[in-house]
Design a protein around this motif. Structure first.
Motif, PDB file in Angstrom:
ATOM      1  N   SER A   1      42.120  34.846  45.422  1.00 35.17           N
ATOM      2  CA  SER A   1      43.176  35.380  46.292  1.00 35.17           C
ATOM      3  C   SER A   1      43.192  36.905  46.270  1.00 35.17           C
ATOM      4  O   SER A   1      43.592  37.543  47.234  1.00 35.17           O
ATOM      5  CB  SER A   1      44.545  34.830  45.891  1.00 35.17           C
ATOM      6  N   VAL A   2      42.734  37.492  45.162  1.00 33.46           N
ATOM      7  CA  VAL A   2      42.647  38.950  45.058  1.00 33.46           C
ATOM      8  C   VAL A   2      41.439  39.443  45.836  1.00 33.46           C
ATOM      9  O   VAL A   2      41.463  40.485  46.458  1.00 33.46           O
ATOM     10  CB  VAL A   2      42.588  39.392  43.576  1.00 33.46           C
ATOM     11  N   GLY A   3      40.362  38.678  45.801  1.00 35.02           N
ATOM     12  CA  GLY A   3      39.136  39.037  46.508  1.00 35.02           C
ATOM     13  C   GLY A   3      37.934  38.584  45.722  1.00 35.02           C
ATOM     14  O   GLY A   3      37.976  38.523  44.497  1.00 35.02           O
ATOM     15  N   ILE A   4      36.880  38.274  46.429  1.00 37.36           N
ATOM     16  CA  ILE A   4      35.694  37.769  45.742  1.00 37.36           C
ATOM     17  C   ILE A   4      34.755  38.888  45.318  1.00 37.36           C
ATOM     18  O   ILE A   4      33.786  38.651  44.617  1.00 37.36           O
ATOM     19  CB  ILE A   4      34.943  36.746  46.614  1.00 37.36           C
ATOM     20  N   ASP A   5      35.025  40.112  45.739  1.00 31.85           N
ATOM     21  CA  ASP A   5      34.168  41.237  45.391  1.00 31.85           C
ATOM     22  C   ASP A   5      34.513  41.765  44.004  1.00 31.85           C
ATOM     23  O   ASP A   5      35.673  41.843  43.618  1.00 31.85           O
ATOM     24  CB  ASP A   5      34.331  42.371  46.402  1.00 31.85           C
ATOM     25  N   HIS A   6      33.499  42.139  43.256  1.00 31.24           N
ATOM     26  CA  HIS A   6      33.712  42.755  41.942  1.00 31.24           C
ATOM     27  C   HIS A   6      33.922  44.250  42.144  1.00 31.24           C
ATOM     28  O   HIS A   6      33.362  44.855  43.045  1.00 31.24           O
ATOM     29  CB  HIS A   6      32.497  42.523  41.041  1.00 31.24           C
ATOM     30  N   GLY A   7      34.754  44.834  41.302  1.00 30.82           N
ATOM     31  CA  GLY A   7      34.955  46.276  41.347  1.00 30.82           C
ATOM     32  C   GLY A   7      35.693  46.755  42.588  1.00 30.82           C
ATOM     33  O   GLY A   7      35.304  47.748  43.197  1.00 30.82           O
ATOM     34  N   ALA A   8      36.753  46.042  42.966  1.00 26.73           N
ATOM     35  CA  ALA A   8      37.527  46.459  44.135  1.00 26.73           C
ATOM     36  C   ALA A   8      38.100  47.862  43.919  1.00 26.73           C
ATOM     37  O   ALA A   8      38.401  48.256  42.793  1.00 26.73           O
ATOM     38  CB  ALA A   8      38.657  45.466  44.392  1.00 26.73           C
ATOM     39  N   GLU A   9      38.244  48.599  44.993  1.00 25.01           N
ATOM     40  CA  GLU A   9      38.724  49.975  44.888  1.00 25.01           C
ATOM     41  C   GLU A   9      40.190  50.057  44.521  1.00 25.01           C
ATOM     42  O   GLU A   9      40.623  51.012  43.888  1.00 25.01           O
ATOM     43  CB  GLU A   9      38.464  50.704  46.205  1.00 25.01           C
ATOM     44  N   GLU A  10      40.955  49.077  44.919  1.00 30.10           N
ATOM     45  CA  GLU A  10      42.367  49.082  44.537  1.00 30.10           C
ATOM     46  C   GLU A  10      42.812  47.669  44.197  1.00 30.10           C
ATOM     47  O   GLU A  10      42.254  46.691  44.673  1.00 30.10           O
ATOM     48  CB  GLU A  10      43.252  49.680  45.635  1.00 30.10           C
TER      49      GLU A  10
ATOM     50  N   TRP B   1      50.906  43.002  43.295  1.00 35.74           N
ATOM     51  CA  TRP B   1      51.471  41.938  42.470  1.00 35.74           C
ATOM     52  C   TRP B   1      50.645  41.644  41.223  1.00 35.74           C
ATOM     53  O   TRP B   1      51.101  40.950  40.319  1.00 35.74           O
ATOM     54  CB  TRP B   1      51.672  40.669  43.282  1.00 35.74           C
ATOM     55  N   VAL B   2      49.427  42.167  41.144  1.00 32.04           N
ATOM     56  CA  VAL B   2      48.592  41.930  39.967  1.00 32.04           C
ATOM     57  C   VAL B   2      49.066  42.857  38.847  1.00 32.04           C
ATOM     58  O   VAL B   2      49.023  44.074  38.977  1.00 32.04           O
ATOM     59  CB  VAL B   2      47.098  42.165  40.277  1.00 32.04           C
ATOM     60  N   CYS B   3      49.536  42.256  37.773  1.00 36.43           N
ATOM     61  CA  CYS B   3      50.099  43.002  36.643  1.00 36.43           C
ATOM     62  C   CYS B   3      49.237  42.786  35.399  1.00 36.43           C
ATOM     63  O   CYS B   3      48.391  41.891  35.371  1.00 36.43           O
ATOM     64  CB  CYS B   3      51.508  42.502  36.348  1.00 36.43           C
ATOM     65  N   PRO B   4      49.464  43.580  34.362  1.00 41.13           N
ATOM     66  CA  PRO B   4      48.726  43.368  33.113  1.00 41.13           C
ATOM     67  C   PRO B   4      48.857  41.936  32.576  1.00 41.13           C
ATOM     68  O   PRO B   4      47.921  41.414  31.981  1.00 41.13           O
ATOM     69  CB  PRO B   4      49.341  44.385  32.150  1.00 41.13           C
ATOM     70  N   ARG B   5      49.991  41.300  32.795  1.00 38.61           N
ATOM     71  CA  ARG B   5      50.145  39.927  32.288  1.00 38.61           C
ATOM     72  C   ARG B   5      49.171  38.979  32.982  1.00 38.61           C
ATOM     73  O   ARG B   5      48.711  38.006  32.386  1.00 38.61           O
ATOM     74  CB  ARG B   5      51.586  39.444  32.417  1.00 38.61           C
ATOM     75  N   HIS B   6      48.847  39.254  34.255  1.00 36.04           N
ATOM     76  CA  HIS B   6      47.865  38.418  34.950  1.00 36.04           C
ATOM     77  C   HIS B   6      46.483  38.601  34.325  1.00 36.04           C
ATOM     78  O   HIS B   6      45.742  37.630  34.135  1.00 36.04           O
ATOM     79  CB  HIS B   6      47.825  38.750  36.441  1.00 36.04           C
ATOM     80  N   ALA B   7      46.148  39.835  33.988  1.00 38.35           N
ATOM     81  CA  ALA B   7      44.864  40.106  33.331  1.00 38.35           C
ATOM     82  C   ALA B   7      44.815  39.427  31.968  1.00 38.35           C
ATOM     83  O   ALA B   7      43.800  38.825  31.603  1.00 38.35           O
ATOM     84  CB  ALA B   7      44.666  41.614  33.184  1.00 38.35           C
ATOM     85  N   ARG B   8      45.912  39.477  31.222  1.00 40.30           N
ATOM     86  CA  ARG B   8      45.950  38.808  29.914  1.00 40.30           C
ATOM     87  C   ARG B   8      45.817  37.302  30.065  1.00 40.30           C
ATOM     88  O   ARG B   8      45.161  36.647  29.256  1.00 40.30           O
ATOM     89  CB  ARG B   8      47.228  39.178  29.162  1.00 40.30           C
ATOM     90  N   LEU B   9      46.416  36.737  31.102  1.00 41.00           N
ATOM     91  CA  LEU B   9      46.291  35.304  31.360  1.00 41.00           C
ATOM     92  C   LEU B   9      44.832  34.929  31.603  1.00 41.00           C
ATOM     93  O   LEU B   9      44.315  33.961  31.038  1.00 41.00           O
ATOM     94  CB  LEU B   9      47.138  34.889  32.565  1.00 41.00           C
TER      95      LEU B   9
ATOM     96  N   VAL C   1      43.048  30.058  37.498  1.00 39.72           N
ATOM     97  CA  VAL C   1      42.546  31.424  37.347  1.00 39.72           C
ATOM     98  C   VAL C   1      41.530  31.725  38.444  1.00 39.72           C
ATOM     99  O   VAL C   1      41.521  32.809  39.031  1.00 39.72           O
ATOM    100  CB  VAL C   1      41.942  31.630  35.939  1.00 39.72           C
ATOM    101  N   THR C   2      40.671  30.751  38.746  1.00 38.45           N
ATOM    102  CA  THR C   2      39.690  30.930  39.818  1.00 38.45           C
ATOM    103  C   THR C   2      40.386  31.167  41.151  1.00 38.45           C
ATOM    104  O   THR C   2      40.009  32.066  41.911  1.00 38.45           O
ATOM    105  CB  THR C   2      38.778  29.689  39.918  1.00 38.45           C
ATOM    106  N   GLU C   3      41.416  30.381  41.439  1.00 43.83           N
ATOM    107  CA  GLU C   3      42.154  30.559  42.692  1.00 43.83           C
ATOM    108  C   GLU C   3      42.857  31.916  42.728  1.00 43.83           C
ATOM    109  O   GLU C   3      42.891  32.583  43.769  1.00 43.83           O
ATOM    110  CB  GLU C   3      43.159  29.432  42.871  1.00 43.83           C
ATOM    111  N   LEU C   4      43.409  32.331  41.594  1.00 41.57           N
ATOM    112  CA  LEU C   4      44.071  33.634  41.508  1.00 41.57           C
ATOM    113  C   LEU C   4      43.068  34.748  41.792  1.00 41.57           C
ATOM    114  O   LEU C   4      43.323  35.652  42.591  1.00 41.57           O
ATOM    115  CB  LEU C   4      44.683  33.820  40.116  1.00 41.57           C
ATOM    116  N   ARG C   5      41.894  34.652  41.179  1.00 41.25           N
ATOM    117  CA  ARG C   5      40.865  35.663  41.403  1.00 41.25           C
ATOM    118  C   ARG C   5      40.427  35.690  42.861  1.00 41.25           C
ATOM    119  O   ARG C   5      40.269  36.744  43.456  1.00 41.25           O
ATOM    120  CB  ARG C   5      39.654  35.409  40.508  1.00 41.25           C
TER     121      ARG C   5
END
Length: 95
Positions: free
Chosen positions: A46-55, A59-67, A40-44
């Motif tokens: 890969s998306v970016g280390i900043d909180h509150g990204a603008e977009e 590939w990030v889907c609701p299932r990733h958030a649920r995971l 999960v840390t690696e997934l996060r």
């Protein structure tokens, strides 16, 4: 099947074997929980280390958030309960 497993009536063998299996299962479950937390840390990251990204990446889907939420709901209480456990192995060594 004949000849498989402990002999019927063999004293103490079944209980000892069961404890070893139980310890192995608990150890594997903790290791898999840790592996999920690391993933999960690696997934996060890969998306970016900043909180509150603008977009959000496509590939990030609701299932990733649920995971991620599900992993946190499992891992965090386990760690906190383990740290608070008065019977934890590192506490017994101090006595």
């Amino acid at each position: 099947m004949a000849g498989v497993g402990p002999r019927p009536g063999a004293p103490g063998r079944k209980g000892h074997h069961r404890r070893r299996i139980d310890q192995g299962c608990r150890r594997r479950a903790r290791a898999q929980g840790w592996s999920l937390a690391q993933s999960v840390t690696e997934l996060r990251n890969s998306v970016g280390i900043d909180h509150g990204a603008e977009e959000v990446l496509r590939w990030v889907c609701p299932r990733h958030a649920r995971l991620v939420v599900g992993a946190a709901q499992v891992w965090c209480p386990l760690v906190l309960e383990t740290l608070a456990d008065p019977e934890a192995p590192w506490r017994r060594a101090e006595s």
